[in-house]
Design an enzyme around this catalytic site. Structure first.
Site, PDB file in Angstrom:
ATOM      1  N   LYS A 265      59.060  32.574  89.287  1.00  0.00           N
ATOM      2  CA  LYS A 265      57.790  31.854  89.134  1.00  0.00           C
ATOM      3  C   LYS A 265      56.970  32.425  87.984  1.00  0.00           C
ATOM      4  CE  LYS A 265      57.724  30.539  93.999  1.00  0.00           C
ATOM      5  NZ  LYS A 265      57.320  30.898  95.364  1.00  0.00           N
TER       6      LYS A 265
ATOM      7  N   GLN B 145      53.101  34.693  98.267  1.00  0.00           N
ATOM      8  CA  GLN B 145      54.526  34.514  98.569  1.00  0.00           C
ATOM      9  C   GLN B 145      54.813  34.773 100.039  1.00  0.00           C
ATOM     10  OE1 GLN B 145      56.993  33.409  96.454  1.00  0.00           O
ATOM     11  NE2 GLN B 145      58.335  33.434  98.224  1.00  0.00           N
TER      12      GLN B 145
ATOM     13  N   ASP C 248      50.286  25.745  96.360  1.00  0.00           N
ATOM     14  CA  ASP C 248      51.412  25.513  97.268  1.00  0.00           C
ATOM     15  C   ASP C 248      51.184  24.272  98.130  1.00  0.00           C
ATOM     16  OD1 ASP C 248      53.701  27.003  97.069  1.00  0.00           O
ATOM     17  OD2 ASP C 248      53.005  28.661  98.300  1.00  0.00           O
TER      18      ASP C 248
END
Length: 299
Positions: free
Chosen positions: A53, A97, A120
């Site tokens: 990422k 994460q 997200d």
């Protein structure tokens, strides 16, 4: 002939669009898109994902910041970092994460991220906007957004008259995917482990989306001839033919046999997977445009 969708190729086209939008935003407004990624602990898979990422964010021209915290980080310490990032005007996207170490309450942390920075797409405000059909001001969860982009590449924007079946009802994928299909005018059935005669339900689908986490569960006789099959499963199974202790990745669809029946199918790996990071970058670009008072690009 069955068309096998190359997810890497579709993802690359999204990344190209993100790069263009990012450069234009910085040129026109002076705003450099900022993404903060937070990782707690030393889970190897998580570090691999975060590394990917971070590299992609830099490639897109973002200011990419990584906060790596020790496994023993407390809930209060993590919450304080998120609160600081919420207030930082140079950060447009915040990504924590998952999974977090077991002693941390992941849901509380996710819900503490400001919805406009929740790239997200997991905050209840963003989930609610999607559920009520507000695709203009929310942020959509990355994997369903990527899967939907693949569907649109095949069928166009309007899915009127098409039956879609989503196998799986998770908050992470199944529910948002069903809502995206519904928003595009498909007639949608959400199926799951308790659905009676699942194979018959699946066989009615013009667009069949599998996201249950069961290796190669969807067989050829579950697929309507000429259907589009989107496989979101990622399962590691033993592969003794590759040597002792070896494994390989497979989806929730028995790819070889289903591919004989479907018109369009996504492989695993290399199908929907690459789309997830691409849509994360797209969400960050959208968030930065909104923060700068600009019309966000459409991906």
């Amino acid at each position: 002939m069955t068309t096998v969708i190359d997810g890497k190729q579709v993802a690359a086209s999204v990344i190209d669009a993100v790069k263009t939008a990012t450069a234009a935003l910085e040129k026109n407004t002076g705003v450099k898109t900022g993404l903060a990624v937070v990782i707690v602990g030393d889970d190897p898979a998580s570090h691999t994902y975060v590394g990917a990422k971070g590299r992609m964010a830099k490639e897109c021209g973002f200011n990419s910041i990584q906060h790596t915290l020790p496994a023993e980080t407390t809930q209060a310490e993590l919450a304080k970092l998120v609160a600081t990032l919420n207030e930082d005007a140079s950060i447009h996207g915040i990504l924590v994460q998952l999974p977090l170490p077991k002693h941390l309450n992941a849901e509380a942390i996710i819900q503490s991220i400001r919805p406009d920075k929740d790239v997200d797409g997991l905050h209840v405000v963003n989930a609610g906007k999607l559920a009520t059909g507000d695709l203009a001001t929310g942020l959509i969860s990355c994997t369903p957004a990527g899967a939907m982009l693949v569907v649109r590449r095949v069928h166009g924007e309007d899915l009127s008259g098409l039956n879609a079946v989503v196998i799986g009802r998770s908050n992470l994928f199944g529910k948002p995917m069903a809502q995206l299909l519904l928003h595009a005018n498909a007639t949608v059935t959400t199926a799951h482990s308790r659905t009676k005669d699942l194979a018959t339900v699946a066989r009615n689908a013009d667009i069949l989306v599998a996201a249950v986490g069961r290796p190669e569960m969807v067989k050829a006789d579950w697929v309507k001839p000429g259907a589009t099959v989107i496989d979101v499963g990622i399962n590691r199974i033993a592969a003794p033919e590759r040597g002792e202790g070896k494994s390989r990745l497979v989806g929730d669809v028995a790819f070889a046999e289903a591919g004989e029946v479907a018109a369009v199918i996504t492989p695993v790996p290399g199908g929907v997977g690459p789309m997830t990071i691409a849509m994360l970058m797209a969400n960050t670009s959208i968030a930065a445009h909104r923060a700068a008072g600009q019309t966000p690009p459409k991906f």
